[in-house]
Design a protein around this motif. Structure first.
Motif, PDB file in Angstrom:
ATOM      1  N   UNK A 193     100.699  28.964  25.279  1.00 26.53           N
ATOM      2  CA  UNK A 193     100.992  27.481  26.272  1.00 26.53           C
ATOM      3  C   UNK A 193     100.150  27.903  27.667  1.00 26.53           C
ATOM      4  N   UNK A 194      99.625  27.041  28.375  1.00 29.81           N
ATOM      5  CA  UNK A 194      99.218  27.345  29.387  1.00 29.81           C
ATOM      6  C   UNK A 194     100.160  26.187  30.713  1.00 29.81           C
ATOM      7  N   UNK A 195      99.591  26.210  31.883  1.00 33.33           N
ATOM      8  CA  UNK A 195     100.664  25.016  32.326  1.00 33.33           C
ATOM      9  C   UNK A 195     100.052  23.323  32.087  1.00 33.33           C
ATOM     10  N   UNK A 196      99.423  22.906  31.673  1.00 30.06           N
ATOM     11  CA  UNK A 196      98.902  21.937  30.706  1.00 30.06           C
ATOM     12  C   UNK A 196      99.073  21.510  30.218  1.00 30.06           C
ATOM     13  N   UNK A 197      99.477  22.302  28.854  1.00 31.34           N
ATOM     14  CA  UNK A 197     100.003  22.295  27.961  1.00 31.34           C
ATOM     15  C   UNK A 197     101.453  21.307  27.698  1.00 31.34           C
ATOM     16  N   UNK A 198     102.214  21.256  28.317  1.00 30.06           N
ATOM     17  CA  UNK A 198     103.609  21.463  28.332  1.00 30.06           C
ATOM     18  C   UNK A 198     103.951  19.354  29.098  1.00 30.06           C
ATOM     19  N   UNK A 199     102.427  19.250  29.708  1.00 27.93           N
ATOM     20  CA  UNK A 199     102.730  17.754  30.472  1.00 27.93           C
ATOM     21  C   UNK A 199     102.957  16.487  29.514  1.00 27.93           C
ATOM     22  N   UNK A 200     101.857  16.385  27.623  1.00 29.09           N
ATOM     23  CA  UNK A 200     103.196  15.215  27.121  1.00 29.09           C
ATOM     24  C   UNK A 200     103.942  15.938  27.191  1.00 29.09           C
ATOM     25  N   UNK A 201     104.813  16.251  26.224  1.00 23.77           N
ATOM     26  CA  UNK A 201     106.212  17.234  25.867  1.00 23.77           C
ATOM     27  C   UNK A 201     106.777  16.936  26.992  1.00 23.77           C
ATOM     28  N   UNK A 202     106.346  17.117  27.851  1.00 20.92           N
ATOM     29  CA  UNK A 202     107.181  16.945  29.378  1.00 20.92           C
ATOM     30  C   UNK A 202     107.916  15.672  28.946  1.00 20.92           C
ATOM     31  N   UNK A 203     106.674  14.854  29.295  1.00 16.69           N
ATOM     32  CA  UNK A 203     106.762  13.676  29.306  1.00 16.69           C
ATOM     33  C   UNK A 203     107.503  12.197  28.347  1.00 16.69           C
ATOM     34  N   UNK A 204     107.501  12.878  27.001  1.00 19.43           N
ATOM     35  CA  UNK A 204     108.099  12.326  25.981  1.00 19.43           C
ATOM     36  C   UNK A 204     109.340  13.251  25.982  1.00 19.43           C
ATOM     37  N   UNK A 205     109.753  13.855  26.667  1.00 23.52           N
ATOM     38  CA  UNK A 205     111.016  14.445  26.021  1.00 23.52           C
ATOM     39  C   UNK A 205     112.118  13.844  27.549  1.00 23.52           C
ATOM     40  N   UNK A 206     110.973  13.162  28.265  1.00 26.39           N
ATOM     41  CA  UNK A 206     112.196  12.271  29.327  1.00 26.39           C
ATOM     42  C   UNK A 206     111.873  11.034  28.733  1.00 26.39           C
ATOM     43  N   UNK A 207     111.126  10.021  28.156  1.00 23.09           N
ATOM     44  CA  UNK A 207     111.420   9.344  27.455  1.00 23.09           C
ATOM     45  C   UNK A 207     112.339   9.251  26.627  1.00 23.09           C
ATOM     46  N   UNK A 208     112.415  10.548  26.066  1.00 21.01           N
ATOM     47  CA  UNK A 208     113.791  10.252  24.297  1.00 21.01           C
ATOM     48  C   UNK A 208     114.687  11.090  25.309  1.00 21.01           C
ATOM     49  N   UNK A 209     114.872  11.485  26.123  1.00 21.08           N
ATOM     50  CA  UNK A 209     116.266  11.392  26.867  1.00 21.08           C
ATOM     51  C   UNK A 209     116.358  10.754  27.475  1.00 21.08           C
ATOM     52  N   UNK A 210     115.578   9.569  28.176  1.00 17.90           N
ATOM     53  CA  UNK A 210     116.299   8.221  28.870  1.00 17.90           C
ATOM     54  C   UNK A 210     116.787   7.465  27.356  1.00 17.90           C
ATOM     55  N   UNK A 211     116.035   6.854  26.359  1.00 18.66           N
ATOM     56  CA  UNK A 211     116.307   6.691  24.885  1.00 18.66           C
ATOM     57  C   UNK A 211     118.024   6.762  24.564  1.00 18.66           C
ATOM     58  N   UNK A 212     118.047   7.876  24.094  1.00 17.59           N
ATOM     59  CA  UNK A 212     119.304   8.376  23.951  1.00 17.59           C
ATOM     60  C   UNK A 212     120.369   7.963  24.584  1.00 17.59           C
ATOM     61  N   UNK A 213     120.187   7.851  26.521  1.00 17.29           N
ATOM     62  CA  UNK A 213     120.923   7.955  27.010  1.00 17.29           C
ATOM     63  C   UNK A 213     121.287   6.573  26.745  1.00 17.29           C
ATOM     64  N   UNK A 214     120.575   5.421  26.663  1.00 21.12           N
ATOM     65  CA  UNK A 214     120.234   4.153  26.531  1.00 21.12           C
ATOM     66  C   UNK A 214     121.104   3.457  24.708  1.00 21.12           C
ATOM     67  N   UNK A 215     121.348   4.703  24.573  1.00 20.73           N
ATOM     68  CA  UNK A 215     122.250   3.972  23.196  1.00 20.73           C
ATOM     69  C   UNK A 215     121.114   3.760  21.929  1.00 20.73           C
TER      70      UNK A 215
END
Length: 922
Positions: free
Chosen positions: A47-69
């Motif tokens: 992986x180079x530094x560009x690959x995780x961009x989308x993964x980080x965004x989706x992870x933020x969203x997943x964690x956000x949704x989880x915290x919202x029940x």
RNA sequence: GCCCGGAUGGUGGAAUGGUAGACACACAGGACUUAAAAUCCUGCGAUCAUUGCGAUUGUGCGGGUUCAAGUCCCGCUCCGGGUACCA
């Protein structure tokens, strides 16, 4: 206590692993949310530094949704079949499974360091038998179904067989490759072989003779989206056209549904547009033309039926089946020569070569509306694969026909009032018709749209043709002459393909001693020993293409260990389809079409409960590289600094960005970088060597690849996560510049400083002040809105502002910090866990509740109004909040400064924008 | 050619039609320090003025709508992406 990110990140990553924090199961007490990343092909480069961009965004969203029940399904896996591993195997002899395994190991290691909340229990790999069993299973289903165009769904082929044996081909409504007509008696009289061959014409997975993109260097067929500019996407080898018998998927039968249900998807307009164009629906008419003095009739497709009176010649595609029929004896030699010249042109030549070529067949067709004889030509500007491979040419109103007519001196008849066709054709569908009457049809005076409809009605009535909708979308070619792919569950008996019984799945990929084609030119599976059924029938030698495994993978994540079904129905009823899908735009016409098709097919079978696989799609932008350059004076080993390079004759040379910091070259590292620079000399400016820079694609050859592990090691995963979001809007392409990362890292240290100073833990239990609450609730409002709208970059700024404010007002209230940490958790989960633990000493921040916004805390005592005169702001005024518009107006006008700007005049108009501005028009 | 994006300081980028340049980087100056690092403070679109207040101008170019335009409309220029003889 310092912010020791290394220990913190290690500690919490272990904690999550041990406690299976992110494991999810069906839970009917909670609403579900499915967040999916496009799974990666594990390449050798890591992986180079560009690959995780989308993964980080989706992870933020997943964690956000989880915290919202929400019960969040957030899995990851690998698209493990593919050409690079096989090419590597050919070169080195190493089995692709080993290469793939190694690459996956490396990917996993890199991913783990970033702190993603994947449920790794659900990991899938497309090359594993447990997974590809269901790819093969779906293929068998596609073979066993046909598409009923009346009911608009896939139905079992048995129902078609039933209908054939009772009524022959009469009254069937089935998508097919070619229209056949036969009676029940004829059907029942057919041999097994003949019946199977007939059925092949209707199956959704079928064996067909098709023109394919053949890549001799790779020894395989490629899909259209695997070819660009006449060369293969992987490897860049030339590709040519070849007629081959291949497995195909009848994607075209779903064209209309694929187009229509786009409307229900939350995808960007641009990607919907791309798919619309790719599907390419066009309404038109098919018309029959007779060849003069013969019984031969042929069919053309046109969207401009109204231009029938301007047809001055006909054109056939060189590959058209009509060619043989219409060529006259006198013209045979010339036609053969032309066809021969076409054959020697590669697809690429045909695409790039815009010169007009063609040959006259010697035959004439009759225009059914003018009764005139018009010549029939052959030219490669007509494509065999679209419409009927034959057109009526209207040079006055089609630019391609126009170019052809000019070149071969054919007549041009204008059909629209006032149009000038002396220099170019008039292609627009507007204007009043002229020169258009005869044989009972009179279009003169109508506008184009009226005329199109009138003509369609007329030809329908007179039996000259029929209304027809055509699609550009072609069936997907599904065979690859390769080793590293899913084997087809197919065997041959007397040359006829049959499916293996489902109980025999998975059909394992056999071992071979060479990954190259066999001597007789068969695919690599030809090397496999005992590649046959128990009854010694030979098995298919091709394997499936890359998109096979990625077409239904999202379904398998829902129930990855189920041995009895692709997915259990109750499980699918719960998880349904993907709520949020994140990935690049490059899959717009490949994966995202095939996957939608595959899903619709499974939907027709009742296997899945949703008609579309991906509800919302977000396309992350590319992260480009920021290359650095040094400037070598020509023919020397002396390098001159950026700002004085123009005084010399220099050549720019890429330099590894990892030995450049803030555009300053590390001279010692440069000398050690490569032997030829060992004795390099430098002309400096202000004692430094400054490098030039440019934004380019991130690639090894540009020496601008930045590895995420290096960033994590130096700054920590939380900093990397924040910084990737901070770079700019998610969907936009932007360059990676490691320089800016300090700012984000500093922010995290500052945040840490709110909690710990000189080893002291600062937070206390006490009532927060109004100011503190205001700062917090501003953040809650902003971050909540930002995450929901994928505007992560501006949230990072909001965090910085909040932490600065809290630092300034010396906030030390636990209640404020607790909520702050929860807000932080999706972005920087490690530091959030650590701080959460210091605040509460129990549990994980992942189990916390997303803080609720209290608008009361945001209310101001007074509002700062900008007072403008004629739209120009002149001064500011504090006015108590809640003051009515009228009073605000009064206060503004009565203020001492106003007199100066009013210059004694009375205002014409005063506009008060609540909480913002008072504009006084003089 | 067609379709879709985009153009804002030295740089990355903020701005539901309402005080353009948030937040950062870089740079400059200062504090602390023997020094460096780290940290903190100040300045930072342009032009003019400057003792302080300031003034003018400014979001690729040209028009328009509006009390008010980076934002909306019309016409260009340039850049990026996709697609291409689809009748």
């Amino acid at each position: 206590m310092e912010y020791n990110f290394r220990d913190i990140e290690k500690k919490w990553q272990e904690y999550w692993r041990e406690n299976q924090t992110y494991r999810v199961e069906v839970d009917n007490t909670k609403p579900k949310y499915y967040v999916l990343d496009m799974f990666p092909y594990p390449s050798g480069a890591g992986l180079h530094v560009g690959h995780p961009l989308g993964y980080i965004a989706s992870d933020i969203f997943s964690r956000f949704k989880r915290l919202n029940g929400f019960n969040v399904l957030h899995p990851m896996g690998y698209d493990a079949y593919g050409l690079p591993a096989e090419q590597y195997a050919i070169q080195t002899g190493q089995h692709p499974a080993i290469t793939t395994e190694q690459n996956i190991g490396r990917y996993r290691e890199q991913l783990d360091k970033i702190g993603f909340s994947y449920d790794w229990n659900r990991e899938i790999r497309t090359c594993e038998p447990d997974f590809y069993k269901w790819t093969q299973w779906a293929f068998i289903k596609m073979f066993s179904y046909y598409y009923n165009t009346k009911e608009n769904k896939a139905l079992p082929i048995e129902s078609l067989v039933d209908s054939f044996s009772k009524n022959g081909s009469n009254g069937i409504t089935a998508a097919c490759s070619k229209e056949f007509e036969f009676t029940a008696a004829e059907w029942n009289g057919m041999s097994e072989k003949e019946q199977q061959q007939t059925l092949m014409n209707y199956r959704i997975a079928y064996l067909g003779d098709t023109m394919v993109n053949w890549c001799p260097k790779l020894g395989t067929v490629l899909a259209n989206d695997e070819v660009t500019d006449g060369v293969s996407v992987r490897g860049g080898y030339p590709v040519e056209q070849k007629l081959m018998r291949q497995w195909c998927l009848r994607v075209s039968s779903y064209a209309d549904r694929l187009l229509k249900s786009l409307d229900n998807l939350e995808w960007s307009d641009s990607i919907k547009e791309t798919q619309k164009n790719w599907i390419g629906r066009s309404e038109g008419a098919e018309m029959q033309f007779k060849i003069a003095d013969s019984d031969i009739e042929f069919t053309i497709f046109t969207t401009r039926a109204d231009t029938i009176f301007g047809v001055t010649f006909m054109v056939l595609a060189p590959e058209s089946a009509y060619v043989k029929q219409v060529v006259t004896a006198e013209q045979q030699a010339e036609v053969d020569a032309y066809l021969d010249s076409i054959k020697h042109k590669t697809e690429r030549d045909r695409q790039t070569d815009k010169r007009v070529t063609g040959v006259f067949t010697g035959s004439y067709a009759i225009n059914p509306l003018t009764n005139e004889k018009i010549p029939v030509w052959i030219s490669d500007y007509v494509l065999a694969g679209y419409g009927t491979g034959a057109i009526m040419a209207v040079p006055a109103h089609d630019s391609r026909d126009y170019a052809f007519a000019k070149h071969f001196n054919l007549p041009i008849i204008p059909l629209i009032e006032g149009c000038d066709v002396s220099e170019e054709s008039f292609d627009a569908k507007e204007g009043k018709m002229i020169n258009s009457a005869g044989n009972g049809l009179d279009l003169n005076g109508m506008d184009v749209k009226q005329a199109i409809n009138a003509t369609k009605e007329f030809i329908k009535e007179k039996g000259l043709g029929r209304v027809k909708v055509n699609f550009r979308l072609r069936d997907a070619i599904f065979s690859r002459q390769r080793y590293w792919g899913e084997p087809f569950p197919v065997y041959y008996k007397e040359g006829i393909p049959y499916m293996l019984d489902e109980s025999k799945l998975p059909l394992l990929l056999p071992e071979v001693d060479s990954f190259l084609p066999t001597e007789s030119g068969e695919p690599p599976l030809g090397h496999a020993k005992n590649w046959e059924t128990e009854d010694h029938f030979p098995l298919e030698l091709c394997t499936m293409p890359g998109f096979a495994g990625s077409s239904a993978y999202y379904i398998r994540y829902q129930d990855p260990h189920n041995n009895d079904a692709l997915v259990d129905q109750s499980v699918n009823d719960y998880w349904r389809n993907v709520d949020l899908y994140i990935g690049g735009t490059e899959h717009a016409t490949g994966h995202l079409i095939y996957s939608r098709f595959w899903n619709k097919f499974l939907f027709d079978l009742g296997i899945v409960c949703e008609d579309e696989p991906y509800k919302k799609l977000v396309n992350q932008g590319m992260i480009q590289g920021r290359s650095n350059f040094v400037y070598r004076i020509k023919d020397t080993n002396t390098f001159v600094s950026y700002n004085i390079r123009n005084e010399y004759d220099v050549t720019p040379i890429h330099v590894d960005v990892n030995i450049v910091s803030n555009d300053h070259l590390d001279i010692e590292a440069f000398k050690a970088w490569r032997p030829e620079f060992h004795n390099a000399e430098f002309i400096l400016e202000d004692g430094k060597y400054i490098c030039g820079w440019a934004v380019e694609k991130m690639s090894k050859s540009m020496f601008n690849v930045v590895n995420p592990d290096v960033i994590v090691e130096k700054f920590g995963a939380d900093t990397l996560r924040f910084y990737e979001m901070f770079l700019g809007p998610l969907e936009q392409s932007k360059p990676w510049d490691t320089n800016g990362i300090d700012g984000v890292h500093r922010f995290l240290r500052k945040l840490w400083g709110l909690f710990y100073k000189n080893g002291q833990f600062l937070p206390v239990d006490a009532e927060p002040t109004k100011e503190e609450l205001k700062s917090l609730h501003k953040l809650i409002k902003k971050v909540t809105w930002d995450i929901e709208n994928f505007s992560f970059n501006t949230s990072v700024a909001a965090f910085m502002i909040c932490v600065n404010e809290l630092t300034q007002i010396k906030c030390n209230k636990k209640s404020i910090f607790k909520e702050l940490v929860v807000l932080l958790a999706p972005f920087a989960p490690h530091i959030a866990e650590e701080l959460w633990h210091s605040l509460s000493e129990t549990g994980s921040v992942c189990d916390a509740q997303w803080p609720a916004l209290n608008e009361d805390h945001l209310k101001e005592d007074s509002v700062n109004y900008a007072i403008s005169f004629n739209g120009k702001t002149r001064f500011n005024l504090e006015i108590a909040s809640g003051t009515s518009k009228e009073d605000v107006e009064k206060i503004a006008l009565e203020h001492e400064n106003s007199a100066k700007w009013l210059e004694g005049k009375t205002p014409k108009k005063v506009i008060v924008v609540p909480n913002k501005i008072v504009n006084i028009v003089i």
